[in-house]
Design a protein around this motif. Sequence first.
Motif, PDB file in Angstrom:
ATOM      1  N   MET A 148       0.847  -1.192   0.000  1.00  0.00           N
ATOM      2  CA  MET A 148       0.000   0.000   0.000  1.00  0.00           C
ATOM      3  C   MET A 148       0.881   1.240   0.000  1.00  0.00           C
ATOM      4  SD  MET A 148      -2.785  -1.239   2.780  1.00  0.00           S
ATOM      5  CE  MET A 148      -1.713  -2.360   3.668  1.00  0.00           C
ATOM      6  N   ILE A 149       0.623   2.143  -0.942  1.00  0.00           N
ATOM      7  CA  ILE A 149       1.307   3.438  -0.988  1.00  0.00           C
ATOM      8  C   ILE A 149       0.229   4.499  -0.872  1.00  0.00           C
ATOM      9  CG2 ILE A 149       2.702   5.018  -2.352  1.00  0.00           C
ATOM     10  CD1 ILE A 149       4.063   2.659  -3.593  1.00  0.00           C
ATOM     11  N   GLU A 150       0.355   5.341   0.137  1.00  0.00           N
ATOM     12  CA  GLU A 150      -0.659   6.351   0.401  1.00  0.00           C
ATOM     13  C   GLU A 150      -0.368   7.637  -0.364  1.00  0.00           C
ATOM     14  OE1 GLU A 150      -0.989   6.837   4.617  1.00  0.00           O
ATOM     15  OE2 GLU A 150      -1.251   4.688   4.937  1.00  0.00           O
ATOM     16  N   SER A 151      -1.437   8.278  -0.807  1.00  0.00           N
ATOM     17  CA  SER A 151      -1.273   9.567  -1.477  1.00  0.00           C
ATOM     18  C   SER A 151      -0.834  10.615  -0.452  1.00  0.00           C
ATOM     19  CB  SER A 151      -2.575   9.990  -2.146  1.00  0.00           C
ATOM     20  OG  SER A 151      -3.588  10.154  -1.178  1.00  0.00           O
ATOM     21  N   GLN A 152      -0.112  11.597  -0.932  1.00  0.00           N
ATOM     22  CA  GLN A 152       0.399  12.670  -0.078  1.00  0.00           C
ATOM     23  C   GLN A 152       0.091  14.005  -0.741  1.00  0.00           C
ATOM     24  OE1 GLN A 152       2.042  12.022   2.899  1.00  0.00           O
ATOM     25  NE2 GLN A 152       1.655   9.869   2.514  1.00  0.00           N
ATOM     26  N   PRO A 153       0.083  15.102   0.021  1.00  0.00           N
ATOM     27  CA  PRO A 153      -0.069  16.430  -0.591  1.00  0.00           C
ATOM     28  C   PRO A 153       1.066  16.681  -1.591  1.00  0.00           C
ATOM     29  CG  PRO A 153      -0.282  16.562   1.802  1.00  0.00           C
ATOM     30  CD  PRO A 153       0.175  15.160   1.479  1.00  0.00           C
ATOM     31  N   ALA A 154       0.809  17.485  -2.599  1.00  0.00           N
ATOM     32  CA  ALA A 154       1.774  17.730  -3.675  1.00  0.00           C
ATOM     33  C   ALA A 154       3.127  18.225  -3.173  1.00  0.00           C
ATOM     34  CB  ALA A 154       1.196  18.719  -4.683  1.00  0.00           C
ATOM     35  N   GLN A 155       3.157  19.005  -2.114  1.00  0.00           N
ATOM     36  CA  GLN A 155       4.422  19.563  -1.640  1.00  0.00           C
ATOM     37  C   GLN A 155       5.260  18.562  -0.844  1.00  0.00           C
ATOM     38  OE1 GLN A 155       1.417  20.385  -0.453  1.00  0.00           O
ATOM     39  NE2 GLN A 155       1.478  20.604   1.747  1.00  0.00           N
ATOM     40  N   VAL A 156       4.703  17.423  -0.473  1.00  0.00           N
ATOM     41  CA  VAL A 156       5.446  16.399   0.263  1.00  0.00           C
ATOM     42  C   VAL A 156       6.166  15.522  -0.754  1.00  0.00           C
ATOM     43  CG1 VAL A 156       5.265  14.444   1.840  1.00  0.00           C
ATOM     44  CG2 VAL A 156       3.800  16.446   2.167  1.00  0.00           C
ATOM     45  N   GLN A 157       7.478  15.444  -0.649  1.00  0.00           N
ATOM     46  CA  GLN A 157       8.283  14.757  -1.665  1.00  0.00           C
ATOM     47  C   GLN A 157       8.625  13.315  -1.301  1.00  0.00           C
ATOM     48  OE1 GLN A 157       8.920  16.138  -4.737  1.00  0.00           O
ATOM     49  NE2 GLN A 157       7.388  17.526  -3.904  1.00  0.00           N
ATOM     50  N   ARG A 158       7.782  12.689  -0.489  1.00  0.00           N
ATOM     51  CA  ARG A 158       7.947  11.274  -0.174  1.00  0.00           C
ATOM     52  C   ARG A 158       6.568  10.663   0.040  1.00  0.00           C
ATOM     53  NH1 ARG A 158      10.059  10.816   6.041  1.00  0.00           N
ATOM     54  NH2 ARG A 158       8.283  11.842   6.991  1.00  0.00           N
ATOM     55  N   VAL A 166       9.715  10.398  -3.769  1.00  0.00           N
ATOM     56  CA  VAL A 166       9.043  10.461  -5.073  1.00  0.00           C
ATOM     57  C   VAL A 166      10.079  10.531  -6.195  1.00  0.00           C
ATOM     58  CG1 VAL A 166       7.499  11.839  -6.526  1.00  0.00           C
ATOM     59  CG2 VAL A 166       6.931  11.456  -4.115  1.00  0.00           C
ATOM     60  N   ALA A 167      11.137  11.307  -6.020  1.00  0.00           N
ATOM     61  CA  ALA A 167      12.171  11.444  -7.051  1.00  0.00           C
ATOM     62  C   ALA A 167      12.812  10.099  -7.384  1.00  0.00           C
ATOM     63  CB  ALA A 167      13.236  12.437  -6.596  1.00  0.00           C
TER      64      ALA A 167
END
Length: 81
Positions: free
Chosen positions: A16-26, A46-47
């Motif tokens: 499971m990979i949870e969605s995060q706010p756009a500004q969170v880079q992980r 994310v990178a």
Amino acid sequence: MQEHCHFSEGELRVVMIESQPAQVQRQHYRIHDAATGLIEEGYVRVADMVDRQPWLGGSGPFPVQVIAARVRRSAGAPVQG
């Protein structure tokens, strides 16, 4: 589902990979085994995921920040504690 199917350890794993706010880079992830529960939990940058698209290929281990992991013991190993 486990109550109905009675999976053995390793037979069904869910990542499971949870969605995060756009500004969170992980992204937060969890890996569960249907029979034994949580195997590992942590974060992935994310990178690092973007760099490896569309396939992981032979690029070596995938870098993650593990925050929790189930410790596996070999059969017959004494329990420490």
